[in-house]
Motif scaffolding. Structure first.
Motif, PDB file in Angstrom:
ATOM      1  N   ILE A  84       0.839  -1.210   0.000  1.00  0.00           N
ATOM      2  CA  ILE A  84       0.000   0.000   0.000  1.00  0.00           C
ATOM      3  C   ILE A  84       0.868   1.251   0.000  1.00  0.00           C
ATOM      4  O   ILE A  84       0.664   2.162  -0.802  1.00  0.00           O
ATOM      5  N   SER A  85       1.858   1.298   0.895  1.00  0.00           N
ATOM      6  CA  SER A  85       2.697   2.496   0.975  1.00  0.00           C
ATOM      7  C   SER A  85       3.537   2.685  -0.285  1.00  0.00           C
ATOM      8  O   SER A  85       3.724   3.814  -0.742  1.00  0.00           O
ATOM      9  N   ASN A 125       2.668   1.768  -3.338  1.00  0.00           N
ATOM     10  CA  ASN A 125       1.766   2.257  -4.383  1.00  0.00           C
ATOM     11  C   ASN A 125       1.369   3.709  -4.154  1.00  0.00           C
ATOM     12  O   ASN A 125       1.287   4.478  -5.107  1.00  0.00           O
ATOM     13  N   PHE A 126       1.120   4.101  -2.897  1.00  0.00           N
ATOM     14  CA  PHE A 126       0.818   5.504  -2.613  1.00  0.00           C
ATOM     15  C   PHE A 126       1.994   6.393  -3.007  1.00  0.00           C
ATOM     16  O   PHE A 126       1.822   7.437  -3.630  1.00  0.00           O
ATOM     17  N   GLY A 132       2.230   7.009  -6.547  1.00  0.00           N
ATOM     18  CA  GLY A 132       1.088   7.720  -7.117  1.00  0.00           C
ATOM     19  C   GLY A 132       0.026   6.805  -7.703  1.00  0.00           C
ATOM     20  O   GLY A 132      -0.903   7.260  -8.354  1.00  0.00           O
ATOM     21  N   ASP A 133       0.141   5.491  -7.478  1.00  0.00           N
ATOM     22  CA  ASP A 133      -0.826   4.526  -7.996  1.00  0.00           C
ATOM     23  C   ASP A 133      -1.884   4.251  -6.926  1.00  0.00           C
ATOM     24  O   ASP A 133      -1.910   3.208  -6.284  1.00  0.00           O
ATOM     25  N   ILE A 134      -2.772   5.224  -6.753  1.00  0.00           N
ATOM     26  CA  ILE A 134      -3.770   5.182  -5.689  1.00  0.00           C
ATOM     27  C   ILE A 134      -4.762   4.039  -5.908  1.00  0.00           C
ATOM     28  O   ILE A 134      -5.155   3.365  -4.957  1.00  0.00           O
ATOM     29  N   ALA A 143      -3.317   0.824  -4.713  1.00  0.00           N
ATOM     30  CA  ALA A 143      -3.240   0.829  -3.250  1.00  0.00           C
ATOM     31  C   ALA A 143      -4.603   0.489  -2.647  1.00  0.00           C
ATOM     32  O   ALA A 143      -4.688  -0.314  -1.711  1.00  0.00           O
ATOM     33  N   PHE A 144      -5.673   1.072  -3.191  1.00  0.00           N
ATOM     34  CA  PHE A 144      -6.999   0.796  -2.653  1.00  0.00           C
ATOM     35  C   PHE A 144      -7.458  -0.631  -2.956  1.00  0.00           C
ATOM     36  O   PHE A 144      -8.219  -1.209  -2.179  1.00  0.00           O
TER      37      PHE A 144
END
Length: 95
Positions: free
Chosen positions: A47-48, A50-51, A54-56, A59-60
């Motif tokens: 998750i971190s 990807n955040f 910039g790949d939100i 991450a979600f």
């Protein structure tokens, strides 16, 4: 290929794929908890990463997968927590 360490209580293998832990004796019952902890650590890293990249959306997706593991049954309960004591709020009509 990787690194392995074996003791009388556990065997741990570290590789590019991650960690494999094999607990022995009385510690075996804690193996599932350790594997769950490792899984969550990997998810948090993903998750971190990807955040930060910039790949939100990605991450979600990882967050949604993790939430599925948290829902273990059909019943769910909501408890109000007292911010000062950290204890559930109890009153008539509340659990």
């Amino acid at each position: 290929s990787g690194v392995s360490v074996t003791t009388e209580h556990a065997s741990v293998t570290l590789s590019a794929d991650g960690a494999n832990i094999d607990l022995k004796g009385d510690l075996k019952k804690y193996g599932d908890q350790a594997k769950t902890g490792i899984l969550w650590a990997k998810r948090i890293r993903e998750i971190s990463t990807n955040f930060a990249a910039g790949d939100i959306d990605k991450a979600f997706e990882t967050i949604k997968e993790g939430i599925k593991d948290l829902i273990v049954g059909n019943e769910m309960y909501l408890y109000l927590i007292d911010e000062l004591t950290g204890e559930p709020v109890r009153a008539d009509g509340w659990p």
